[in-house]
Design a protein around this motif. Structure first.
Motif, PDB file in Angstrom:
ATOM      1  N   VAL A 187       2.863  32.948  37.043  1.00  0.00           N
ATOM      2  CA  VAL A 187       4.129  32.328  37.439  1.00  0.00           C
ATOM      3  C   VAL A 187       4.374  32.685  38.895  1.00  0.00           C
ATOM      4  N   ALA A 188       4.585  31.683  39.722  1.00  0.00           N
ATOM      5  CA  ALA A 188       4.894  31.902  41.139  1.00  0.00           C
ATOM      6  C   ALA A 188       6.388  31.700  41.305  1.00  0.00           C
ATOM      7  N   ALA A 189       7.145  32.757  41.113  1.00  0.00           N
ATOM      8  CA  ALA A 189       8.596  32.672  41.190  1.00  0.00           C
ATOM      9  C   ALA A 189       9.070  33.127  42.558  1.00  0.00           C
ATOM     10  N   SER A 190      10.099  32.494  43.067  1.00  0.00           N
ATOM     11  CA  SER A 190      10.645  32.869  44.369  1.00  0.00           C
ATOM     12  C   SER A 190      11.599  34.048  44.246  1.00  0.00           C
ATOM     13  N   ARG A 191      11.910  34.445  43.039  1.00  0.00           N
ATOM     14  CA  ARG A 191      12.862  35.529  42.829  1.00  0.00           C
ATOM     15  C   ARG A 191      12.147  36.889  42.809  1.00  0.00           C
ATOM     16  N   VAL A 192      11.804  37.385  43.987  1.00  0.00           N
ATOM     17  CA  VAL A 192      11.139  38.677  44.119  1.00  0.00           C
ATOM     18  C   VAL A 192      12.175  39.672  44.610  1.00  0.00           C
ATOM     19  N   GLU A 193      12.225  40.824  43.978  1.00  0.00           N
ATOM     20  CA  GLU A 193      13.176  41.868  44.361  1.00  0.00           C
ATOM     21  C   GLU A 193      12.885  42.359  45.782  1.00  0.00           C
ATOM     22  N   PRO A 194      13.902  42.772  46.531  1.00  0.00           N
ATOM     23  CA  PRO A 194      13.687  43.219  47.913  1.00  0.00           C
ATOM     24  C   PRO A 194      12.736  44.419  48.030  1.00  0.00           C
ATOM     25  N   ASP A 195      12.756  45.341  47.079  1.00  0.00           N
ATOM     26  CA  ASP A 195      11.909  46.524  47.129  1.00  0.00           C
ATOM     27  C   ASP A 195      10.643  46.373  46.289  1.00  0.00           C
ATOM     28  N   ALA A 196      10.352  45.167  45.817  1.00  0.00           N
ATOM     29  CA  ALA A 196       9.174  44.957  44.976  1.00  0.00           C
ATOM     30  C   ALA A 196       7.912  45.013  45.808  1.00  0.00           C
TER      31      ALA A 196
END
Length: 113
Positions: free
Chosen positions: A99-108
Motif C-alpha cells: 500500500v502506497a499511502a500518503s499518510r506517513v507519520e512525521p517521525d516514521a
C-alpha cells in the motif's frame, strides 16, 4: 436503511464482504515507455509485472487498506467486475502486495516498497 460508507462515497451499488477490496486500475495495460524513451510493447514481458490501482471500496474485515489508497497487486490473480459500465478488480486483502499511502507519520522511518 443505512448505507455502507464505501457505497455512499463511490455511489456503487455493492457492499463488500469479509476481506474483499474493490479497486480501479489506474492505466490500461499496454505499451509503455522506458526511462530512456524506448517503447516497450505490451507483448514483451520479463517476469511478473505488478499493477497499481486505487481502492474504491473495502470490506468490514480489511485492516490495512482504506478507500483512496494506492495498492500494488498481481494482475494475474484478480477477478474483474463491471459496475455502472466501469471495470473494477475484486481482490482479497491478502492478494495486495503493498500500500502506497500518503499518510506517513512525521517521525516514521519511511515507506519501503
Amino acid at each position: 436503511m443505512t448505507l455502507n460508507p464505501a457505497t455512499a462515497e463511490t455511489g456503487l451499488p455493492i457492499r463488500l464482504l469479509h476481506d474483499r477490496v474493490l479497486v480501479k486500475q489506474e492505466a490500461a495495460e499496454g505499451e509503455r515507455r522506458s526511462s530512456a524513451g524506448l517503447v516497450i510493447p505490451a507483448t514483451a514481458s520479463v517476469g511478473t509485472r505488478l499493477s497499481w490501482a486505487t481502492a474504491v471500496g473495502v470490506g468490514p474485515h480489511v485492516r490495512a487498506i482504506q478507500v483512496g489508497d494506492r495498492v500494488l497487486f498481481d494482475p494475474d490473480e484478480r477477478s474483474e467486475v463491471e459496475l455502472h459500465g466501469e471495470a473494477y478488480v475484486l481482490l482479497r486483502e491478502r492478494d495486495v502486495h503493498a500500500v502506497a499511502a500518503s499518510r506517513v507519520e512525521p517521525d516514521a522511518t519511511g515507506l519501503y516498497l
